[in-house]
Design a protein around this motif. Structure first.
Motif, PDB file in Angstrom:
ATOM      1  N   ASP A   1     -64.576  39.546 -33.724  1.00  0.00           N
ATOM      2  CA  ASP A   1     -64.362  40.026 -35.086  1.00  0.00           C
ATOM      3  C   ASP A   1     -62.900  39.854 -35.494  1.00  0.00           C
ATOM      4  O   ASP A   1     -62.597  39.457 -36.630  1.00  0.00           O
ATOM      5  N   GLY A   2     -61.993  40.136 -34.570  1.00  0.00           N
ATOM      6  CA  GLY A   2     -60.573  39.972 -34.857  1.00  0.00           C
ATOM      7  C   GLY A   2     -60.194  38.523 -35.079  1.00  0.00           C
ATOM      8  O   GLY A   2     -59.362  38.212 -35.949  1.00  0.00           O
ATOM      9  N   LEU A   3     -60.789  37.621 -34.322  1.00  0.00           N
ATOM     10  CA  LEU A   3     -60.519  36.198 -34.497  1.00  0.00           C
ATOM     11  C   LEU A   3     -61.024  35.708 -35.845  1.00  0.00           C
ATOM     12  O   LEU A   3     -60.364  34.918 -36.527  1.00  0.00           O
ATOM     13  N   TYR A   4     -62.203  36.197 -36.236  1.00  0.00           N
ATOM     14  CA  TYR A   4     -62.722  35.838 -37.558  1.00  0.00           C
ATOM     15  C   TYR A   4     -61.780  36.333 -38.660  1.00  0.00           C
ATOM     16  O   TYR A   4     -61.515  35.614 -39.635  1.00  0.00           O
ATOM     17  N   ALA A   5     -61.296  37.550 -38.527  1.00  0.00           N
ATOM     18  CA  ALA A   5     -60.394  38.113 -39.536  1.00  0.00           C
ATOM     19  C   ALA A   5     -59.106  37.296 -39.617  1.00  0.00           C
ATOM     20  O   ALA A   5     -58.613  36.999 -40.717  1.00  0.00           O
ATOM     21  N   ALA A   6     -58.570  36.929 -38.467  1.00  0.00           N
ATOM     22  CA  ALA A   6     -57.342  36.134 -38.445  1.00  0.00           C
ATOM     23  C   ALA A   6     -57.569  34.761 -39.068  1.00  0.00           C
ATOM     24  O   ALA A   6     -56.729  34.266 -39.843  1.00  0.00           O
ATOM     25  N   ALA A   7     -58.701  34.139 -38.752  1.00  0.00           N
ATOM     26  CA  ALA A   7     -59.014  32.828 -39.310  1.00  0.00           C
ATOM     27  C   ALA A   7     -59.186  32.907 -40.824  1.00  0.00           C
ATOM     28  O   ALA A   7     -58.764  32.002 -41.556  1.00  0.00           O
ATOM     29  N   ALA A   8     -59.806  33.982 -41.293  1.00  0.00           N
ATOM     30  CA  ALA A   8     -59.999  34.155 -42.738  1.00  0.00           C
ATOM     31  C   ALA A   8     -58.654  34.242 -43.454  1.00  0.00           C
ATOM     32  O   ALA A   8     -58.469  33.663 -44.537  1.00  0.00           O
ATOM     33  N   GLU A   9     -57.707  34.959 -42.873  1.00  0.00           N
ATOM     34  CA  GLU A   9     -56.373  35.053 -43.461  1.00  0.00           C
ATOM     35  C   GLU A   9     -55.689  33.690 -43.483  1.00  0.00           C
ATOM     36  O   GLU A   9     -55.024  33.324 -44.457  1.00  0.00           O
ATOM     37  N   GLN A  10     -55.857  32.924 -42.412  1.00  0.00           N
ATOM     38  CA  GLN A  10     -55.250  31.592 -42.344  1.00  0.00           C
ATOM     39  C   GLN A  10     -55.864  30.655 -43.377  1.00  0.00           C
ATOM     40  O   GLN A  10     -55.159  29.875 -44.020  1.00  0.00           O
ATOM     41  N   VAL A  11     -57.181  30.744 -43.544  1.00  0.00           N
ATOM     42  CA  VAL A  11     -57.836  29.908 -44.560  1.00  0.00           C
ATOM     43  C   VAL A  11     -57.339  30.279 -45.949  1.00  0.00           C
ATOM     44  O   VAL A  11     -57.063  29.411 -46.787  1.00  0.00           O
TER      45      VAL A  11
END
Length: 230
Positions: free
Chosen positions: A85-95
């Protein structure tokens, strides 16, 4: 490390439990997000990530508090779900910032977390075979070209191609009945097998130009197979 991975692939149990089945389903939008970030499409990456996060949230809500066998005694299960879940959140911010290559690298870590979680619990799915092939392919893409043209480069290159060929054959032999029943699977897999066969032929003949051309053609068929079935 590769020997350990191959051994794990050969000995782990087949999937079929509710948690693993849910992971496999959640993996579909994950693959789409991984593909779109690699394709450098910000809008489509964001949409795919939203679908992936929604699927993962549903899995977490269903199993996060009480996983079923074989994960019920895994002390790290909840932590791994949280890590994804944390990786998804980080990726969303990067996108959102337009950092698609960085988001792609972040999403790659999701694959590693889930693979380790399954391996720890003696579970194997088709994606694990795809992951093993991907690791060998990336090794070839980063080092293979440099070996072409070196006086002593053909032998180590042939070893890399041999590993890739073995793992490609595993993609065929380990395909489930469900995969084989899909009319799109056979041609997609055959394209991967053909790309490796062409590379193997060029390396055996020690034809530098043909080998370089074949190396360049390895990734595309794998990506298509991964997006749909990986």
């Amino acid at each position: 490390m590769l020997c350990t991975l191959l051994g794990a692939l050969g000995s782990a149990a087949q999937a079929g439990d509710p948690v693993t089945d849910a992971m496999v389903q959640a993996y579909v939008p994950y693959r789409q997000a991984l593909f779109q970030t690699n394709a450098q499409s910000q809008a489509e990456s964001g949409a795919a990530l939203t679908r992936a996060r929604t699927a993962w949230a549903q899995l977490t809500q269903r199993f996060g508090g009480q996983p079923t066998l074989p994960y019920e005694r895994d002390a790290g299960f909840a932590q791994d779900l949280k890590a994804v879940d944390g990786l998804y959140a980080a990726a969303a911010e990067q996108v959102a910032r337009g950092q698609l290559p960085e988001a792609h690298e972040t999403l790659e870590q999701v694959r590693d977390v889930l693979a380790a979680l399954r391996q720890r619990n003696g579970v194997i799915v088709y994606s694990d075979h795809m992951n093993a092939y991907h690791a060998a392919m990336e090794h070839l893409l980063t080092e293979g070209k440099a070996l072409v043209g070196q006086r002593d480069g053909w032998a180590p290159l042939a070893e890399q191609v041999g590993v890739l060929d073995f793992l490609a054959q595993r993609l065929q032999s380990e395909a489930t009945a469900e995969l084989r029943a899909d009319p799109a699977f056979g041609p997609a897999l055959q394209a991967v097998l053909d790309s490796v066969a062409q590379l193997r032929t060029a390396v055996r003949a020690q034809q530098a130009d043909a080998a370089l051309a074949a190396i360049a053609k390895v990734k595309a068929p794998y990506s298509k197979l991964f997006l749909r079935f990986g």
